[in-house]
Design a protein around this motif. Structure first.
Motif, PDB file in Angstrom:
ATOM      1  N   UNK A   1      26.042  46.386 -47.455  1.00  0.00           N
ATOM      2  CA  UNK A   1      25.863  45.790 -46.129  1.00  0.00           C
ATOM      3  C   UNK A   1      24.419  45.794 -45.633  1.00  0.00           C
ATOM      4  N   UNK A   2      23.600  46.720 -46.136  1.00  0.00           N
ATOM      5  CA  UNK A   2      22.205  46.818 -45.679  1.00  0.00           C
ATOM      6  C   UNK A   2      21.252  45.952 -46.482  1.00  0.00           C
ATOM      7  N   UNK A   3      21.730  45.364 -47.578  1.00  0.00           N
ATOM      8  CA  UNK A   3      20.825  44.633 -48.463  1.00  0.00           C
ATOM      9  C   UNK A   3      20.363  43.301 -47.887  1.00  0.00           C
ATOM     10  N   UNK A   4      20.994  42.840 -46.826  1.00  0.00           N
ATOM     11  CA  UNK A   4      20.536  41.603 -46.182  1.00  0.00           C
ATOM     12  C   UNK A   4      19.123  41.749 -45.645  1.00  0.00           C
ATOM     13  N   UNK A   5      18.678  42.970 -45.416  1.00  0.00           N
ATOM     14  CA  UNK A   5      17.325  43.217 -44.908  1.00  0.00           C
ATOM     15  C   UNK A   5      16.279  43.244 -46.032  1.00  0.00           C
ATOM     16  N   UNK A   6      16.735  43.218 -47.279  1.00  0.00           N
ATOM     17  CA  UNK A   6      15.836  43.387 -48.424  1.00  0.00           C
ATOM     18  C   UNK A   6      15.445  42.030 -48.996  1.00  0.00           C
ATOM     19  N   UNK A   7      14.153  41.741 -48.992  1.00  0.00           N
ATOM     20  CA  UNK A   7      13.657  40.505 -49.606  1.00  0.00           C
ATOM     21  C   UNK A   7      13.643  40.620 -51.123  1.00  0.00           C
ATOM     22  N   UNK A   8      13.308  41.809 -51.620  1.00  0.00           N
ATOM     23  CA  UNK A   8      13.262  42.032 -53.060  1.00  0.00           C
ATOM     24  C   UNK A   8      13.238  43.525 -53.319  1.00  0.00           C
ATOM     25  N   UNK A   9      13.885  43.946 -54.409  1.00  0.00           N
ATOM     26  CA  UNK A   9      13.891  45.354 -54.811  1.00  0.00           C
ATOM     27  C   UNK A   9      13.027  45.536 -56.052  1.00  0.00           C
ATOM     28  N   UNK A  10      12.346  46.675 -56.114  1.00  0.00           N
ATOM     29  CA  UNK A  10      11.493  47.041 -57.236  1.00  0.00           C
ATOM     30  C   UNK A  10      12.041  48.372 -57.746  1.00  0.00           C
ATOM     31  N   UNK A  11      12.673  48.360 -58.915  1.00  0.00           N
ATOM     32  CA  UNK A  11      13.484  49.473 -59.377  1.00  0.00           C
ATOM     33  C   UNK A  11      12.740  50.314 -60.394  1.00  0.00           C
ATOM     34  N   UNK A  12      12.789  51.621 -60.190  1.00  0.00           N
ATOM     35  CA  UNK A  12      12.040  52.554 -61.027  1.00  0.00           C
ATOM     36  C   UNK A  12      12.985  53.591 -61.616  1.00  0.00           C
ATOM     37  N   UNK A  13      12.508  54.243 -62.667  1.00  0.00           N
ATOM     38  CA  UNK A  13      13.165  55.435 -63.161  1.00  0.00           C
ATOM     39  C   UNK A  13      14.420  55.217 -63.986  1.00  0.00           C
ATOM     40  N   UNK A  14      15.104  56.327 -64.219  1.00  0.00           N
ATOM     41  CA  UNK A  14      16.257  56.388 -65.113  1.00  0.00           C
ATOM     42  C   UNK A  14      17.361  55.404 -64.739  1.00  0.00           C
TER      43      UNK A  14
END
Length: 465
Positions: free
Chosen positions: A385-398
């Motif tokens: 439900x909160x992802x509507x605020x995200x323009x893009x995700x930058x994913x790190x790690x395991x």
């Protein structure tokens, strides 16, 4: 240091030799006790011996001869999921078990106070989320208002390592459930309960035991004022227990979700404005929307709790409002690191689980989200439900690729390292965006702790041209 009172010529054992354990041993010795210490770790024992402390192996039956009390460090379980064997033996023998917080409350007041113009006071803050920020904020407000103040407990200085109180001083303590559960004395002047969400359930035998540990701060000593967040049923119950009805102003109810105008004293935040009500009338209002150190509804709840605690010790609304604007927040907790080219860079490395990450995401718009690390059970599916605020995700790690599978239609890239994520976010960000580090994961795949992860992010951001 605060010397422990009432222990002269007694033999007191200290179990656990971390920061609080060593401070406790010194404070007991300063109070006239013979102190013996033990720790399950060989390195800690060697350091204690080098510091001149007397070791006694409390796993041996003969070691208990003549011991008058056992003082336990907060990380050592005393009941659930099973008591430490040393504590279990103390319980069998009837040796009183306490911790440094209990010793503090029984030793803080001294005969010297009779010469003070104003008695020192203690504000103690507990809860699941926000207690560190609330504690630091109360300390900041009091300092900015010119009041003598110290801060300690679960944040900063151990309680017995604080200085003896001065005339009119306020001591602000953050207390975890581990600390309140075992303390034999809990007598703050103002007690604050921020909120409750499931945590440490194995240590407390379930949610009821966890809440009971928090409740002890209010039930054991009966504070003069109780500041209680009522956005969960447990807070509503606690406020009901502490007061004699809606007209009892010894209870200050706090909310970040609803208007509270039916009570003798309340503080709440709605649509970015903090309001204080007394006996059904609004007496103060503060616009929180421009307070950069306290973004989002969760921080507005912290602001309400801190405001109420400071009002309870006599500060005026205008003093509190001015201090809000100079509060920079705690490191790694929605901390604004830099604003550059209209882009805000925020370090919330402390958001190691989904609940904390959701609060961070809901505090901002147009988010470039840096997430990932050592993911927890369930991943980030609950954040949909909160992802509507995200323009893009930058994913790190395991867990970067696992997280990617749970993002739905949200654009993303696999950055792997923090350096790659910061560089990519900087390349993509536009004026009005917020680049938010809120990992929703533990740090141990790439960093020793969340602090080091946040420090790496901060250094990389500050190195941008």
């Amino acid at each position: 240091m605060i010397p422990v009172q009432g222990v002269s010529n007694q033999t007191i054992a200290v179990l656990g030799l971390g920061r609080s354990g060593k401070a406790t041993a010194r404070a007991l010795a300063e109070g006239g006790a013979r102190v013996v210490v033990w720790d399950d770790g060989q390195e800690a024992r060697a350091q204690a011996e080098a510091d001149g402390l007397e070791l006694r192996d409390l796993s041996r039956e003969a070691a208990w001869e003549g011991i008058d009390a056992l003082i336990v460090s907060p990380g050592i379980p005393h009941l659930y999921p099973a008591p430490n064997p040393v504590i279990a033996r103390a319980l069998e023998l009837g040796v009183p078990v306490d911790n440094d917080v209990g010793l503090f409350f029984r030793s803080f007041a001294t005969p010297e106070w009779a010469r003070f113009d104003a008695a020192p006071r203690v504000i103690a803050i507990t809860g699941s989320n926000g207690k560190s920020t609330t504690t630091a904020l109360v300390h900041h407000i009091l300092r900015e208002a010119g009041r003598p103040v110290q801060m300690g407990g679960n944040i900063g200085t151990g309680v017995l390592a604080l200085d003896p109180a001065s005339d009119g001083e306020v001591v602000v303590l953050e207390l975890s459930s581990y600390q309140t559960d075992l303390a034999r004395a809990l007598t703050p002047d103002v007690a604050v309960f921020t909120n409750l969400s499931p945590d440490h359930l194995d240590r407390h035998g379930g949610p009821g035991g966890y809440f009971a540990a928090k409740r002890r701060l209010f039930a054991e000593g009966g504070p003069d004022r109780a500041v209680i967040g009522v956005d969960e049923i447990e807070g509503q119950y606690l406020a009901n227990q502490m007061g004699q009805g809606a007209a009892d102003d010894r209870v200050i109810r706090v909310s970040a979700e609803r208007k509270l105008d039916r009570f003798a004293w309340s503080v709440f935040a709605r649509k970015g404005f903090l309001a204080e009500y007394r006996k059904g009338r609004q007496i103060a209002s503060i616009d929180l929307r421009g307070v950069t150190g306290l973004p989002g509804a969760h921080n507005h709840q912290n602001a309400c709790a801190a405001y109420a605690a400071c009002r309870a010790v006599g500060l005026a609304p205008r003093q509190i409002e001015a201090a809000f604007h100079s509060f920079n927040g705690l490191p790694h907790r929605s901390q604004t690191v830099r604003e550059r080219g209209g882009v805000r860079w925020v370090n919330d490395s402390k958001a190691t689980n989904v609940d904390a990450a959701e609060k961070a995401l809901l505090a901002f718009d147009n988010i470039r989200w840096i997430a990932g690390g050592l993911g927890k059970e369930g991943g980030i599916a609950a954040l949909a439900p909160a992802l509507a605020r995200v323009s893009k995700a930058y994913l790190i790690g395991h867990s970067a690729r696992d997280f990617a599978l749970q993002l739905g239609d949200t654009p993303y890239e696999i950055s792997q390292t923090m350096a790659e994520a910061v560089a990519s976010a900087d390349r993509d960000a536009q004026a009005g965006d917020t680049v938010l580090l809120a990992p929703a994961a533990a740090s141990f795949d790439q960093y020793p702790n969340f602090e080091k992860r946040g420090e790496d992010f901060t250094a990389l951001v500050n190195a941008l041209p």
